[in-house]
Design an enzyme around this catalytic site. Structure first.
Site, PDB file in Angstrom:
ATOM      1  N   ALA A 164       1.160   0.993   8.954  1.00 19.80           N
ATOM      2  CA  ALA A 164      -0.196   0.522   8.995  1.00 19.80           C
ATOM      3  C   ALA A 164      -0.583   1.651   7.813  1.00 19.80           C
ATOM      4  CB  ALA A 164      -0.573   0.557  10.144  1.00 19.80           C
ATOM      5  N   GLU A 197       7.404  -3.857  13.628  1.00 23.17           N
ATOM      6  CA  GLU A 197       6.042  -4.661  14.533  1.00 23.17           C
ATOM      7  C   GLU A 197       6.110  -6.291  14.125  1.00 23.17           C
ATOM      8  OE1 GLU A 197       2.787  -1.754  14.651  1.00 23.17           O
ATOM      9  OE2 GLU A 197       3.074  -2.279  17.533  1.00 23.17           O
TER      10      GLU A 197
HETATM   11  N1  COA Z   1       0.674   4.443   5.145  1.00 24.53           N
HETATM   12  C1  COA Z   1      -0.724   4.847   4.018  1.00 24.53           C
HETATM   13  N2  COA Z   1       0.306   5.334   2.425  1.00 24.53           N
HETATM   14  C2  COA Z   1       1.489   5.503   2.795  1.00 24.53           C
HETATM   15  C3  COA Z   1       2.615   5.098   4.259  1.00 24.53           C
HETATM   16  C4  COA Z   1       1.443   4.458   5.540  1.00 24.53           C
HETATM   17  N3  COA Z   1       2.158   4.491   5.997  1.00 24.53           N
HETATM   18  N4  COA Z   1       3.558   5.385   4.106  1.00 24.53           N
HETATM   19  C5  COA Z   1       3.871   5.941   2.636  1.00 24.53           C
HETATM   20  N5  COA Z   1       2.975   5.840   1.960  1.00 24.53           N
HETATM   21  C6  COA Z   1       2.271   6.546   1.280  1.00 24.53           C
HETATM   22  C7  COA Z   1       2.665   8.101   1.374  1.00 24.53           C
HETATM   23  O1  COA Z   1       1.521   8.431   0.643  1.00 24.53           O
HETATM   24  C8  COA Z   1       3.128   7.969  -0.398  1.00 24.53           C
HETATM   25  O2  COA Z   1       1.758   7.894  -1.418  1.00 24.53           O
HETATM   26  P1  COA Z   1       1.797   9.172  -2.684  1.00 24.53           P
HETATM   27  O3  COA Z   1       2.402   8.509  -3.704  1.00 24.53           O
HETATM   28  O4  COA Z   1      -0.027   8.945  -3.534  1.00 24.53           O
HETATM   29  O5  COA Z   1       1.688  10.629  -1.847  1.00 24.53           O
HETATM   30  C9  COA Z   1       4.346   6.958  -1.129  1.00 24.53           C
HETATM   31  O6  COA Z   1       3.198   5.842   0.253  1.00 24.53           O
HETATM   32  C10 COA Z   1       5.046   6.680  -0.865  1.00 24.53           C
HETATM   33  O7  COA Z   1       5.885   7.455   0.246  1.00 24.53           O
HETATM   34  P2  COA Z   1       6.164   8.547   0.949  1.00 24.53           P
HETATM   35  O8  COA Z   1       6.445   9.400   1.442  1.00 24.53           O
HETATM   36  O9  COA Z   1       6.341   9.999  -0.685  1.00 24.53           O
HETATM   37  O10 COA Z   1       8.057   8.690   0.245  1.00 24.53           O
HETATM   38  P3  COA Z   1       9.661   9.231   0.919  1.00 24.53           P
HETATM   39  O11 COA Z   1      10.282   8.193   0.683  1.00 24.53           O
HETATM   40  O12 COA Z   1       9.070  10.663   0.939  1.00 24.53           O
HETATM   41  O13 COA Z   1       9.056   9.257   2.433  1.00 24.53           O
HETATM   42  C11 COA Z   1       8.710   7.685   4.845  1.00 24.53           C
HETATM   43  C12 COA Z   1       8.872   7.351   3.193  1.00 24.53           C
HETATM   44  C13 COA Z   1       8.402   6.424   4.693  1.00 24.53           C
HETATM   45  C14 COA Z   1      10.105   8.274   5.724  1.00 24.53           C
HETATM   46  C15 COA Z   1       7.486   8.059   4.669  1.00 24.53           C
HETATM   47  O14 COA Z   1       6.804   7.586   3.466  1.00 24.53           O
HETATM   48  C16 COA Z   1       6.785   7.592   6.193  1.00 24.53           C
HETATM   49  O15 COA Z   1       7.093   8.800   7.223  1.00 24.53           O
HETATM   50  N6  COA Z   1       5.902   6.999   6.288  1.00 24.53           N
HETATM   51  C17 COA Z   1       4.660   6.805   7.119  1.00 24.53           C
HETATM   52  C18 COA Z   1       4.786   6.586   8.372  1.00 24.53           C
HETATM   53  C19 COA Z   1       4.858   5.945   9.698  1.00 24.53           C
HETATM   54  O16 COA Z   1       4.222   7.043  10.331  1.00 24.53           O
HETATM   55  N7  COA Z   1       4.841   5.023  10.118  1.00 24.53           N
HETATM   56  C20 COA Z   1       4.009   4.224  10.641  1.00 24.53           C
HETATM   57  C21 COA Z   1       1.819   4.163  10.661  1.00 24.53           C
HETATM   58  S1  COA Z   1       1.190   3.739  11.666  1.00 24.53           S
END
Ligand code: COA
Length: 259
Positions: A69, A117
């Site tokens: 999300a 999910e």
């Molecule tokens: N919601 C909003 N934005 C998200 C997102 C999410 N769930 N997952 C990734 N993004 C965005 C990041 O903020 C980033 O945006 P930016 O470039 O404007 O800073 C972009 O997508 C790329 O993600 P980034 O975190 O830089 O990539 P990464 O390769 O370093 O890490 C993940 C990848 C998937 C490990 C990491 O993005 C992450 O942990 N995401 C959230 C996962 C999560 O907790 N999901 C559950 C939500 S309830």
């Protein structure tokens, strides 16, 4: 045939297999309200479309299926709107599960939180070698709110589900296959592998396939989804939730106080 939405690409091949691609790769296909609304629209339209016999769900780009999300949007939720948002997500994913046309997730990278999910709401899951599954919500001071607490237990059993939900740990394709979260692993392209799986299904009696899906999902109880949504809403008003989501956006570790 090809229909386009703002955040989704929908295509249908000559065998009647539709592909729904979540298309927000710059945010790793995170589910904001626009994406959720369009998933609902697309599944409503697929249901009515007689040319479509089965559906593949995948993510745009080579990094993510769906990274959850949209955390930026989650931050604005309170108890009531949080519960509503959870119910809305649950109902949209229920539409996928309620489809009588087989739906297969082709998981091509991160499938975290709402992304896991979404994959679990599909009837079957095929993963590429780079897939990563996880329910990281507890690390944000939350719980899975789009049916994940219910479906993960049903798919992999309660002990494995609890382990994943309570630790928020991520697992790779092979681990996901071992616990039964993934039905098959694609050597190369998960969408092509999903297509092969669907072709096997479509060679069977179409009415029997529909009834089999209906029979398998008939025991799911709506009440447990309501409880998940109410608990999700409660957490949206905690300091831990504000801290967990702020820490993600500020790219730092959260400092939880249990409040
Ligand atoms: N919601 C909003 N934005 C998200 C997102 C999410 N769930 N997952 C990734 N993004 C965005 C990041 O903020 C980033 O945006 P930016 O470039 O404007 O800073 C972009 O997508 C790329 O993600 P980034 O975190 O830089 O990539 P990464 O390769 O370093 O890490 C993940 C990848 C998937 C490990 C990491 O993005 C992450 O942990 N995401 C959230 C996962 C999560 O907790 N999901 C559950 C939500 S309830």
């Amino acid at each position: 045939m090809s229909d386009s939405y703002e955040t989704i690409i929908r295509e249908t091949d000559k065998h009647g297999i539709a592909t729904v691609t979540i298309n927000r790769p710059q945010k790793l296909n995170a589910l904001n309200s626009k994406v959720l609304d369009e998933i609902k629209e697309v599944f409503d339209s697929l249901k009515k479309d007689d040319r479509v016999s089965a559906v593949i769900v995948t993510g745009a780009g080579d990094k993510a299926f769906v990274a959850g999300a949209d955390i930026k949007e989650l931050r604005d939720l309170n108890k009531n709107t949080g519960e509503e948002a959870s119910r809305k997500g649950q109902q949209i994913f229920q539409k996928i599960e309620n489809s009588r046309k087989p739906v297969v997730a082709a998981v091509n990278g991160y499938a975290l939180g709402g992304g896991a999910e979404l994959a679990m709401a599909c009837h079957l899951r095929v993963a590429g070698s780079n897939a990563v599954f996880g329910l990281p919500e507890v690390g944000l001071g939350l719980i899975p709110g789009y049916g994940g607490t219910q479906r993960l237990s049903r798919i992999v059993g309660r002990a494995k589900a609890l382990e994943m939900i309570l630790t928020g740990k991520q697992i790779d394709t092979e681990q996901a296959r071992q616990i039964g979260l993934v039905n098959s692993v694609a050597e190369e392209n998960p969408v092509e592998e999903a297509r092969k799986l669907i072709q096997q299904i479509l060679s069977k009696g179409p009415l029997a396939v529909q009834k089999a899906i209906e029979a398998v999902f008939t025991s799911d109880k709506n009440e447990s989804y309501r409880t998940e949504a109410a608990l999700f809403g409660e957490l949206c008003e905690t300091e831990d939730f504000m801290e967990g989501t702020a820490a993600f956006l500020e790219k730092r570790k959260p400092d939880f106080k249990g409040k």
